[in-house]
Design an enzyme around this catalytic site. Structure first.
Site, PDB file in Angstrom:
ATOM      1  N   CYS A  33       0.819  -1.219   0.000  1.00 50.83           N
ATOM      2  CA  CYS A  33       0.000   0.000   0.000  1.00 50.83           C
ATOM      3  C   CYS A  33       0.850   1.265   0.000  1.00 50.83           C
ATOM      4  O   CYS A  33       0.347   2.356  -0.214  1.00 50.83           O
ATOM      5  CB  CYS A  33      -0.937   0.010   1.213  1.00 50.83           C
ATOM      6  SG  CYS A  33      -0.028   0.057   2.765  1.00 50.83           S
ATOM      7  N   CYS A 103      -2.401  -2.615   9.294  1.00 52.24           N
ATOM      8  CA  CYS A 103      -1.850  -1.337   9.774  1.00 52.24           C
ATOM      9  C   CYS A 103      -1.322  -1.497  11.203  1.00 52.24           C
ATOM     10  O   CYS A 103      -0.315  -0.888  11.565  1.00 52.24           O
ATOM     11  CB  CYS A 103      -2.914  -0.247   9.733  1.00 52.24           C
ATOM     12  SG  CYS A 103      -3.792  -0.175   8.169  1.00 52.24           S
TER      13      CYS A 103
HETATM   14 FE1  FES Z   1      -1.352   0.395   4.343  1.00 56.07          FE
HETATM   15 FE2  FES Z   1      -2.779   0.809   6.403  1.00 56.07          FE
HETATM   16  S1  FES Z   1      -3.480   0.521   4.388  1.00 56.07           S
HETATM   17  S2  FES Z   1      -0.748   0.104   6.374  1.00 56.07           S
END
Ligand code: FES
Length: 124
Positions: A33, A103
């Site tokens: 991400c 996360c």
């Molecule tokens: Fe990437 Fe939260 S979506 S760490």
């Protein structure tokens, strides 16, 4: 999508920013991400984490997890910080949706890397 606690921590994180005099810094990133959590600890002579701050580039959950991580490690012995788990961060936030559980893992990784950095610097 995000619960009230996560939104509060995201909108008003108390531990955001760099830390003057920090003697440990750790950065964990998620290649998928692109989120990055950077933690700063100020560890005193007795090995107690006096202060903790973060700078995070990422989603609201990553910011909320970073903020909680700082709260959880503050006041601990540096090696006790290794016991702060993603589960604890998740629980403090009263949950994250499945797609954001990672996360909290990223925040745990950042804690571990910051502790590692502390010992690395100390051994020099
Ligand atoms: Fe990437 Fe939260 S979506 S760490």
């Amino acid at each position: 999508m995000y619960n009230k606690i996560v939104m509060e921590k995201f909108l008003k994180p108390e531990n955001a920013g760099s830390l003057r005099g920090a003697n440990a810094v750790g950065k964990a990133g998620n290649a998928n991400c692109g989120d990055v959590i950077k933690l700063y600890f100020l560890v005193d002579e007795d090995g107690i984490i006096e202060e903790a701050k973060f700078k995070t580039f990422g989603c609201p959950a990553a910011i909320a997890c970073s903020d909680i991580a700082c709260d959880l490690v503050r006041g601990l012995q540096i090696d006790e910080a290794l016991n702060v788990s993603s589960r604890e961060i998740f629980d403090e936030l009263e949950g994250l949706e499945d797609s954001r559980v990672y996360c909290s893992v990223l925040a745990e990784d950042a804690i571990k890397l910051t502790v590692e950095n502390y010992y690395k610097k100390k051994s020099k």
